[in-house]
Design a protein around this motif. Sequence first.
Motif, PDB file in Angstrom:
ATOM      1  N   LEU A   6       0.841  -1.200   0.000  1.00 48.78           N
ATOM      2  CA  LEU A   6       0.000   0.000   0.000  1.00 48.78           C
ATOM      3  C   LEU A   6       0.876   1.250   0.000  1.00 48.78           C
ATOM      4  O   LEU A   6       0.671   2.178  -0.796  1.00 48.78           O
ATOM      5  CB  LEU A   6      -0.912   0.028   1.233  1.00 48.78           C
ATOM      6  CG  LEU A   6      -1.811   1.261   1.262  1.00 48.78           C
ATOM      7  CD1 LEU A   6      -3.018   1.072   0.359  1.00 48.78           C
ATOM      8  CD2 LEU A   6      -2.261   1.635   2.653  1.00 48.78           C
ATOM      9  N   LEU A   7       1.885   1.243   0.875  1.00 46.86           N
ATOM     10  CA  LEU A   7       2.746   2.407   0.995  1.00 46.86           C
ATOM     11  C   LEU A   7       3.448   2.677  -0.332  1.00 46.86           C
ATOM     12  O   LEU A   7       3.523   3.820  -0.802  1.00 46.86           O
ATOM     13  CB  LEU A   7       3.775   2.130   2.101  1.00 46.86           C
ATOM     14  CG  LEU A   7       4.517   3.322   2.635  1.00 46.86           C
ATOM     15  CD1 LEU A   7       3.559   4.305   3.267  1.00 46.86           C
ATOM     16  CD2 LEU A   7       5.537   2.871   3.688  1.00 46.86           C
ATOM     17  N   ARG A  15       0.270   9.008  -5.415  1.00 52.33           N
ATOM     18  CA  ARG A  15      -0.212  10.144  -4.614  1.00 52.33           C
ATOM     19  C   ARG A  15      -1.714  10.003  -4.342  1.00 52.33           C
ATOM     20  O   ARG A  15      -2.519  10.901  -4.628  1.00 52.33           O
ATOM     21  CB  ARG A  15       0.055  11.480  -5.324  1.00 52.33           C
ATOM     22  CG  ARG A  15       1.521  11.705  -5.591  1.00 52.33           C
ATOM     23  CD  ARG A  15       1.747  13.039  -6.242  1.00 52.33           C
ATOM     24  NE  ARG A  15       3.126  13.151  -6.703  1.00 52.33           N
ATOM     25  CZ  ARG A  15       4.148  13.440  -5.921  1.00 52.33           C
ATOM     26  NH1 ARG A  15       3.971  13.659  -4.647  1.00 52.33           N
ATOM     27  NH2 ARG A  15       5.376  13.506  -6.409  1.00 52.33           N
ATOM     28  N   THR A  16      -2.064   8.843  -3.802  1.00 56.24           N
ATOM     29  CA  THR A  16      -3.483   8.557  -3.544  1.00 56.24           C
ATOM     30  C   THR A  16      -4.052   9.540  -2.522  1.00 56.24           C
ATOM     31  O   THR A  16      -3.391   9.877  -1.546  1.00 56.24           O
ATOM     32  CB  THR A  16      -3.621   7.110  -3.020  1.00 56.24           C
ATOM     33  OG1 THR A  16      -2.966   6.257  -3.944  1.00 56.24           O
ATOM     34  CG2 THR A  16      -5.070   6.694  -2.847  1.00 56.24           C
ATOM     35  N   ASP A  17      -5.262   9.935  -2.769  1.00 59.47           N
ATOM     36  CA  ASP A  17      -5.912  10.937  -1.925  1.00 59.47           C
ATOM     37  C   ASP A  17      -6.735  10.255  -0.829  1.00 59.47           C
ATOM     38  O   ASP A  17      -7.700   9.551  -1.117  1.00 59.47           O
ATOM     39  CB  ASP A  17      -6.825  11.783  -2.830  1.00 59.47           C
ATOM     40  CG  ASP A  17      -7.455  12.932  -2.061  1.00 59.47           C
ATOM     41  OD1 ASP A  17      -7.228  13.024  -0.831  1.00 59.47           O
ATOM     42  OD2 ASP A  17      -8.174  13.730  -2.692  1.00 59.47           O
ATOM     43  N   PHE A  18      -6.325  10.478   0.404  1.00 60.08           N
ATOM     44  CA  PHE A  18      -7.062   9.887   1.523  1.00 60.08           C
ATOM     45  C   PHE A  18      -7.869  10.936   2.284  1.00 60.08           C
ATOM     46  O   PHE A  18      -8.286  10.695   3.401  1.00 60.08           O
ATOM     47  CB  PHE A  18      -6.089   9.186   2.481  1.00 60.08           C
ATOM     48  CG  PHE A  18      -5.575   7.861   1.987  1.00 60.08           C
ATOM     49  CD1 PHE A  18      -6.423   6.760   1.879  1.00 60.08           C
ATOM     50  CD2 PHE A  18      -4.239   7.695   1.634  1.00 60.08           C
ATOM     51  CE1 PHE A  18      -5.951   5.534   1.425  1.00 60.08           C
ATOM     52  CE2 PHE A  18      -3.765   6.474   1.182  1.00 60.08           C
ATOM     53  CZ  PHE A  18      -4.624   5.391   1.081  1.00 60.08           C
ATOM     54  N   ALA A  73       0.238   8.758   8.865  1.00 59.53           N
ATOM     55  CA  ALA A  73       0.594  10.180   8.717  1.00 59.53           C
ATOM     56  C   ALA A  73      -0.102  10.823   7.513  1.00 59.53           C
ATOM     57  O   ALA A  73      -0.268  12.043   7.466  1.00 59.53           O
ATOM     58  CB  ALA A  73       2.106  10.314   8.599  1.00 59.53           C
ATOM     59  N   THR A  74      -0.520  10.009   6.543  1.00 56.01           N
ATOM     60  CA  THR A  74      -1.165  10.577   5.354  1.00 56.01           C
ATOM     61  C   THR A  74      -2.697  10.633   5.491  1.00 56.01           C
ATOM     62  O   THR A  74      -3.386  11.060   4.564  1.00 56.01           O
ATOM     63  CB  THR A  74      -0.850   9.746   4.080  1.00 56.01           C
ATOM     64  OG1 THR A  74      -1.440   8.446   4.250  1.00 56.01           O
ATOM     65  CG2 THR A  74       0.633   9.593   3.849  1.00 56.01           C
ATOM     66  N   LEU A  75      -3.216  10.127   6.628  1.00 53.44           N
ATOM     67  CA  LEU A  75      -4.676  10.061   6.789  1.00 53.44           C
ATOM     68  C   LEU A  75      -5.183  11.255   7.586  1.00 53.44           C
ATOM     69  O   LEU A  75      -4.431  11.845   8.370  1.00 53.44           O
ATOM     70  CB  LEU A  75      -5.052   8.769   7.535  1.00 53.44           C
ATOM     71  CG  LEU A  75      -4.503   7.467   6.951  1.00 53.44           C
ATOM     72  CD1 LEU A  75      -4.929   6.279   7.812  1.00 53.44           C
ATOM     73  CD2 LEU A  75      -4.947   7.265   5.506  1.00 53.44           C
ATOM     74  N   LEU A 114       0.198   1.408  20.551  1.00 57.78           N
ATOM     75  CA  LEU A 114      -0.354   1.758  19.237  1.00 57.78           C
ATOM     76  C   LEU A 114      -1.747   2.389  19.412  1.00 57.78           C
ATOM     77  O   LEU A 114      -2.078   3.399  18.774  1.00 57.78           O
ATOM     78  CB  LEU A 114      -0.469   0.481  18.397  1.00 57.78           C
ATOM     79  CG  LEU A 114      -0.480   0.600  16.888  1.00 57.78           C
ATOM     80  CD1 LEU A 114       0.832   1.175  16.400  1.00 57.78           C
ATOM     81  CD2 LEU A 114      -0.707  -0.781  16.258  1.00 57.78           C
ATOM     82  N   ALA A 115      -2.531   1.794  20.306  1.00 56.86           N
ATOM     83  CA  ALA A 115      -3.877   2.306  20.576  1.00 56.86           C
ATOM     84  C   ALA A 115      -3.785   3.728  21.136  1.00 56.86           C
ATOM     85  O   ALA A 115      -4.548   4.615  20.742  1.00 56.86           O
ATOM     86  CB  ALA A 115      -4.602   1.395  21.559  1.00 56.86           C
ATOM     87  N   ARG A 116      -2.825   3.922  22.046  1.00 64.01           N
ATOM     88  CA  ARG A 116      -2.690   5.260  22.653  1.00 64.01           C
ATOM     89  C   ARG A 116      -2.348   6.304  21.602  1.00 64.01           C
ATOM     90  O   ARG A 116      -2.814   7.428  21.625  1.00 64.01           O
ATOM     91  CB  ARG A 116      -1.607   5.227  23.728  1.00 64.01           C
ATOM     92  CG  ARG A 116      -2.176   5.243  25.135  1.00 64.01           C
ATOM     93  CD  ARG A 116      -1.151   5.758  26.128  1.00 64.01           C
ATOM     94  NE  ARG A 116       0.150   5.155  25.970  1.00 64.01           N
ATOM     95  CZ  ARG A 116       0.531   4.016  26.540  1.00 64.01           C
ATOM     96  NH1 ARG A 116      -0.300   3.367  27.308  1.00 64.01           N
ATOM     97  NH2 ARG A 116       1.736   3.540  26.344  1.00 64.01           N
ATOM     98  N   ARG A 117      -1.502   5.915  20.648  1.00 64.30           N
ATOM     99  CA  ARG A 117      -1.054   6.901  19.655  1.00 64.30           C
ATOM    100  C   ARG A 117      -2.081   7.164  18.560  1.00 64.30           C
ATOM    101  O   ARG A 117      -2.205   8.274  18.071  1.00 64.30           O
ATOM    102  CB  ARG A 117       0.253   6.417  19.025  1.00 64.30           C
ATOM    103  CG  ARG A 117       1.403   6.469  20.021  1.00 64.30           C
ATOM    104  CD  ARG A 117       2.617   5.798  19.459  1.00 64.30           C
ATOM    105  NE  ARG A 117       2.949   6.293  18.137  1.00 64.30           N
ATOM    106  CZ  ARG A 117       3.661   5.607  17.257  1.00 64.30           C
ATOM    107  NH1 ARG A 117       4.089   4.412  17.533  1.00 64.30           N
ATOM    108  NH2 ARG A 117       3.953   6.126  16.090  1.00 64.30           N
ATOM    109  N   PHE A 118      -2.780   6.098  18.145  1.00 63.53           N
ATOM    110  CA  PHE A 118      -3.633   6.243  16.959  1.00 63.53           C
ATOM    111  C   PHE A 118      -5.117   6.370  17.270  1.00 63.53           C
ATOM    112  O   PHE A 118      -5.918   6.599  16.374  1.00 63.53           O
ATOM    113  CB  PHE A 118      -3.447   5.048  16.011  1.00 63.53           C
ATOM    114  CG  PHE A 118      -2.077   4.956  15.409  1.00 63.53           C
ATOM    115  CD1 PHE A 118      -1.254   6.067  15.312  1.00 63.53           C
ATOM    116  CD2 PHE A 118      -1.611   3.741  14.912  1.00 63.53           C
ATOM    117  CE1 PHE A 118       0.011   5.986  14.755  1.00 63.53           C
ATOM    118  CE2 PHE A 118      -0.347   3.650  14.348  1.00 63.53           C
ATOM    119  CZ  PHE A 118       0.461   4.774  14.275  1.00 63.53           C
TER     120      PHE A 118
END
Length: 428
Positions: free
Chosen positions: A135-136, A143-146, A174-176, A196-200
Amino acid sequence: MPFRKFGFHSAILKAVQKAGYTRPTPVQEAAIPKVMQGHDVIAIAQTGTGKTAAFVLPLLHRLANPERQQQPRAIRVLMLAPTRELAAQIMENIRAYGQGLPVRVAAIYGGVDEAAQIKVLQSGVHIVVATPGRLLDLTGRLRTDFRALDVLVLDEADRMLDMGFLPDIEKIVATLPKRRQTLMFSATFPKEVESLARRFQYQPKMVQIGKRSSPADTVNQSIYEVPAHLKGPLLLELLKQPEFRKVLVFTRMKDGADRLTEFLKAAGVKAAKLHSSRSQEQRNLALQDFKDGKSQVLVATDIVARGIDIDDVSHVVNFDFPVNPQDYIHRIGRTGRAEASGEALSFVPEYDLNLLHILELTLARRLLRKRLKNFNYRAPVPPIKPGEKPLRRDWRKRTREMETRKSTPPPREHRAPAPRAKPSSEGS
Ligand code: AMP
């Protein structure tokens, strides 16, 4: 229809009915209302519990009732999964549950030609199901638009972290958009997943389904203590029994999977194999043949077998005993799915008894020992023929070593100390 209470779109209710589900599984019961209300959710649930439907159904419902008509073909949901098999399977689930809905989906994962994936992605889709690496790579180049994204789903988060996907996931996130709903599913809840839960996530609701749904409880488990050189013949004998209809066999190594498949085929068993050195096409074919009942046996290694969903596996056989208890739980979870009961058998040669011991300590129970009647457990180790190519891990060599070790006395310093002579009264 108990699914009606969630207020799903009629097309989704129809699809659920068609799938034959009579009631939600515990994880669906707990997670669906929270997802519908728009909360971030962290669900500790293993594959086999119905967790895919727990996020796919409410998200399809949301897409079926579009508030954003102005962007009819923008990516609204991104689902990340650790393996191609799991991504492909989520995709299948979306197709099955989303029949009759105008929802477009793209699956993006490595190992297959990217041109077709690019084409679908560029044609405009609502849901992207992907493995992080591919995906990355693709979305970076395209340059997919999210910007229209509403929901991010991280499936098998613990596994993605184990596989070293954290840097890729970070770059993707970071792109979302920051304002989004984030759903996280994980079989286990180590501190890395918590972080991960805390950050995202934002004030996530936790869903932890009770012990009841652990495969360790719903699957009948048994242990066959068998010398390594007799594991193949024992498997052949077991496969002759009619209840061994659809048998998933695990080996530790890829070459072990190759050798065992050849051995079974030579004995007339319909067998296919699944491991990471095979092309995506070969893997799909092996999986499909097994699903369709064209092969009685699918021989697989852990990495590809994790998370794959095959209905109705009658038996899981640990031909090679798993190195860690977590793999054991995952392997046996391939049978007894969605609360049906299943059978899991493990072959344990002497040199793996320590692993069995660790597993039993982890499960806090002793597993049932079984022996197949009329099977010769004392058949001699076949000789290694002169000129035969030695195998990397040759069980014949290891079995001989164990036998030699047993018959030679341990070196002097390891022997039990000789009992001390009784203190004599002399000289006192
Ligand atoms: P999953 O944990 O998502 O891999 O799902 C495991 C299996 O459970 C899949 O084969 C699903 O089709 C099945 N399943 C999901 N939800 C239900 C349900 N409510 N009732 C019966 N089976 C289900």
